[in-house]
Design a protein around this motif. Structure first.
Motif, PDB file in Angstrom:
ATOM      1  N   PRO A  87       0.837  -1.202   0.000  1.00  0.00           N
ATOM      2  CA  PRO A  87       0.000   0.000   0.000  1.00  0.00           C
ATOM      3  C   PRO A  87       0.872   1.252   0.000  1.00  0.00           C
ATOM      4  CG  PRO A  87      -0.558  -1.474   1.819  1.00  0.00           C
ATOM      5  CD  PRO A  87       0.680  -2.014   1.190  1.00  0.00           C
ATOM      6  N   MET A  88       0.329   2.290  -0.613  1.00  0.00           N
ATOM      7  CA  MET A  88       1.092   3.512  -0.799  1.00  0.00           C
ATOM      8  C   MET A  88       1.664   4.043   0.504  1.00  0.00           C
ATOM      9  SD  MET A  88       0.145   6.977  -2.797  1.00  0.00           S
ATOM     10  CE  MET A  88      -1.514   6.744  -2.867  1.00  0.00           C
ATOM     11  N   LEU A  89       0.851   3.952   1.559  1.00  0.00           N
ATOM     12  CA  LEU A  89       1.260   4.570   2.820  1.00  0.00           C
ATOM     13  C   LEU A  89       2.353   3.796   3.544  1.00  0.00           C
ATOM     14  CD1 LEU A  89      -2.124   5.865   4.229  1.00  0.00           C
ATOM     15  CD2 LEU A  89      -0.331   7.120   3.024  1.00  0.00           C
ATOM     16  N   LEU A  90       2.638   2.570   3.060  1.00  0.00           N
ATOM     17  CA  LEU A  90       3.680   1.793   3.720  1.00  0.00           C
ATOM     18  C   LEU A  90       5.039   1.969   3.046  1.00  0.00           C
ATOM     19  CD1 LEU A  90       1.996  -1.573   4.738  1.00  0.00           C
ATOM     20  CD2 LEU A  90       2.607   0.387   6.142  1.00  0.00           C
ATOM     21  N   ARG A  91       5.054   2.804   2.004  1.00  0.00           N
ATOM     22  CA  ARG A  91       6.325   2.983   1.283  1.00  0.00           C
ATOM     23  C   ARG A  91       7.075   4.175   1.878  1.00  0.00           C
ATOM     24  NH1 ARG A  91       4.672   3.422  -4.730  1.00  0.00           N
ATOM     25  NH2 ARG A  91       6.910   3.636  -4.979  1.00  0.00           N
TER      26      ARG A  91
END
Lengths: 310, 465
Positions: B322-326
């Protein structure tokens, strides 16, 4: 090169090695070639227009040695044009300053700014060697940033000092005073300086008046001989003994005693104080008229603004 | 070995030997591309927006004033420009990390202008095959007429580009008044000429060659992608082995993949790449191949999305982060927020006057005849307001002081820095220590009656005891 092409229709150049190694014809893209030729054209055009080729060595005597270019451009000409432009800007101010007195310049904020900026260069060239880059003085050379002036701190007096120079004189008292008298006087001078003239000893004052110090340093020992009705003062450049400022560093008892014993600018006395300000004006001519009256005027404004102008 | 040869056979470097005539197909991404490109209308129309009786955004270089609506920015405020540049640099990075070369595909002036230029070409010369035919045809009256018209329109667009660019700096009104009667200065004519021919050359002739060989961003962005970046991609597992549609073939027993090898994705590509070879330097991620492929899939009755916006992870069947985990997203966002808050802080604290204080160093201090110590300061007062101001100066220190040289308010012209020399005198007995803090305050009244002031701290120096 092969007699006949064993790989027809492949667009090779006809160069073969070892039967099957051959050179293909892969020309660079056309726009690339256009760019190449355009740069070459630019190079030639540039060489025609501007100085470029270092050739013709036999002409190098006469500033030759390279092609001049038909535009006649040269870096020195460009520099001179730049200087001309600067001079043009300066001229507006210089023309005004020429017709004004130093006081009038100081009344005009714009002209004062110009004067301070341009006189800074003059100060650096002619004054800072002795008086320091900011008028902070040097051992033996007076501070210009304080409010103590041997010859007066008005614009007129400063102009006068720069134009004609100054050479103070003080008798050497080593043969006039006894050791004890010199001690008393030196201590008295220190007391006077520390107390703004209020705390000088009786004995000191007595000697001061008896030995004729007051002839130059004044009845009040403040260096002033007389005050004129217009408020200006008469002085011979003798130091104000009532203030905290020492003409000769480091100041204090030793300095005072040395000056009393050996005097100032006494040619016959070996250890005398040296205190000569050369004349920078045309009138005296001693330095071949280094500065124009307008330059002195600007310098006077500059020195006056250093911190103690009166 | 055969594989190597096969690869070498595919290996083709586009050096502009052949003009790319891309086919235009309608679709979702085509619409988005036009919408995004229309942002550039601001570039053409912006100079005509007025604000408080003057051009809303005007970069007045000769007067060194930069008007942004109600705000006037002077060169002294230019630290904000570095933050602005940082903001856009990072914005480019974050957009690229998330969705590839979004900027290249939708906003870049090179691709947008090229798109407009080829649109005009299509209006005049017809579809790609017609254009290729016309290029090869001998010169006759018709070809000459079409070509002259096309280049003339290109040059006009180039001229409008340059003219609009200069209008941001020269003012649209003055530019219209001066330009056509020879009244503008040489820099204006040179800029317009440069832009006219630059636009004509870059968008008319060089086109995708700029992206391939001139543009550094194209290459920089290449290293900002990773496997989780979502870019237009060909679903290899679904598409291969590709094969043409055969008459009478039953869909259920088909042995080939979904790709019908119609080559439409290549035909519509403005840079001439084959997306089926994977993500590559020539791909500007404009998504036009997605439109083309979807149209074909609709026609042959197969599901859409053979070419779609997808990450390499997704295509390889790996779990999608997910985007927020990058971490990349967080780091980029933090820098963006930092730069933006700096700009907002700067713009909201733009004061009408600014005060700088330079302490004289030679001498650091001077002893006066009454024993007190004097320091010299050069004040630099910058007036950023629109009118000339009278600025009063005061100074404060922990001990009693005398300020000299600022008895009268100082006249400061608008948009200028005015220097003033002042002195501070402190009695010897009041001076404890070699150094005292001094605060200078410049106060003035604006024409509307508001009182503004600027403070600056400095120091007072004295002799060591």
């Amino acid at each position: 090169m092969a007699e006949h092409n064993p790989f027809p229709g492949e667009n090779n150049t006809g160069h073969f090695w070892d039967d099957n190694i051959r050179e293909l014809n892969n020309p660079p893209p056309q726009w690339w070639m256009i760019a190449l030729w355009a740069s070459l054209a630019w190079f030639i055009l540039y060489g025609i227009l501007y100085p470029m080729f270092p050739v013709l060595p036999w002409q190098s005597q006469e500033g030759g040695g390279f092609t001049k270019g038909i535009l006649g451009w040269s870096s020195i000409k460009e520099y001179e044009q730049g200087v001309e432009q600067v001079e043009e800007v300066r001229a507006q101010y210089e023309d005004q300053i020429a017709g004004m007195s130093a006081e009038e310049i100081l009344d005009d904020p714009g002209l004062t700014q110009y004067t301070l900026a341009s006189a800074k260069v003059l100060f650096g060239d002619y004054c800072s060697a002795c008086h320091g880059s900011g008028g902070q003085g040097n051992p033996g050379y007076p501070v210009l940033a304080d409010d103590n002036w041997l010859y007066g701190g008005s614009l007129a007096k400063i102009q006068e000092s720069i134009t004609n120079g100054r050479k103070g004189a003080m008798t050497a008292h080593k043969d006039i005073l006894t050791e004890a008298e010199a001690d008393t006087l030196a201590n008295w001078v220190v007391e006077m300086g520390e107390t703004q003239g209020e705390g000088g000893s009786e004995a000191g004052w007595k000697l001061y008046n008896e030995k004729g110090c007051n002839a130059c340093h004044g009845a009040e020992a403040n260096g002033v001989l007389a005050e004129l009705p217009d408020g200006s003062i008469v002085t011979v450049g003798a130091a104000n003994l009532r203030d905290s400022i020492w003409r000769f560093r480091p100041g204090g008892y030793e300095s005072a005693k040395h000056t009393i014993l050996y005097g100032v600018n006494q040619p016959a006395v070996e250890q005398t104080r040296d205190a000569v300000m050369p004349a920078f004006g045309d009138a005296a001519g001693s330095l071949d008229g280094k500065l124009e009256p307008d330059q002195i005027k600007k310098l006077a404004v500059y020195v006056h603004s250093l911190g103690g102008g009166q | 070995m055969d594989e190597l040869y096969a690869e070498a056979h595919h290996w083709e470097v586009n050096t502009g030997g052949e003009t790319i005539h891309a086919k235009r197909m309608p679709g979702k991404w085509r619409r988005i591309k036009w919408l995004a490109a229309s942002v550039w209308l601001i570039f053409f129309l912006g100079p005509y927006v007025q604000w408080n009786g003057r051009q809303a955004v005007l970069f007045d270089i000769p007067n060194r004033q930069y008007h942004l609506f109600g705000v006037t920015v002077l060169p002294q405020d230019f630290w904000m420009l570095s933050l602005l540049l940082l903001f856009f640099a990072i914005l480019l990075a974050v957009a690229t990390a998330l969705a590839g070369r979004v900027y290249c595909g939708y906003f870049c002036f090179q691709t947008v202008w090229t798109d407009v230029f080829t649109w005009i070409e299509e209006r005049l010369e017809g579809s790609p095959p017609q254009r290729r035919k016309l290029d090869k045809a001998p010169v006759d009256a018709r070809k000459l007429r079409i070509k002259v018209l096309k280049h003339a329109i290109w040059l006009v667009i180039g001229f409008l580009t340059g003219f609009s660019f200069v209008a941001w700096f020269y003012g649209a009104g003055p530019l219209w008044r001066d330009f056509f009667v020879g009244g503008a200065n040489a820099a204006v004519y040179a800029s317009v000429a440069l832009f006219t021919f630059g636009t004509y050359l870059l968008a008319g002739w060089l086109r995708e060659q700029v992206c391939f060989w001139l543009c550094p961003y194209a290459r920089i962005q290449g290293v900002m992608l990773d496997k989780s970046t979502v870019v237009p991609a060909y679903d290899v597992t679904r598409g291969e082995p590709r094969g043409r549609v055969k008459k009478g073939e039953i869909e259920e027993t088909r042995t080939t993949g979904d790709c019908v090898d119609c080559n439409q994705c290549v035909a519509v590509c403005p840079t001439g790449v084959d997306i089926r070879n994977g993500q590559q330097e020539g791909c500007i991620t404009c998504g036009l191949c997605i439109d083309a492929c979807n149209a074909v899939m609709d026609k042959v009755g197969r599901p859409r999305g053979l070419i779609r916006y997808a990450s390499l992870d997704e295509l390889e069947g790996e779990s999608v982060k997910p985007m927020l985990l990058r971490p990349r997203v967080w780091v980029y966002t933090a820098i963006l927020a930092l730069a933006l808050s700096g700009i907002i802080y700067g713009l909201s604290t733009l004061a009408a006057i600014e005060l700088k204080v330079l302490h004289e160093r030679a001498p650091l201090y001077v002893q006066l005849s009454d024993g007190s110590i004097q320091n010299k300061y050069t004040l630099k007062i910058l007036n950023k307001s629109e009118t000339d101001l009278k600025v009063g100066i005061s100074a404060e220190a922990p001990v009693p002081l005398t300020l000299m040289g600022a008895e009268e308010p100082i006249a400061v012209k608008h948009g200028e820095v005015t220097p003033a020399i002042v002195f501070i005198k402190i009695g010897r007995s009041d001076l404890d220590g070699e150094r005292l803090p001094v605060t200078f305050v410049a106060t003035t009244q604006l024409p509307d009656g508001t009182q503004v002031s600027a403070e600056r701290e400095n120091a007072f120096f004295g002799p060591s005891r």
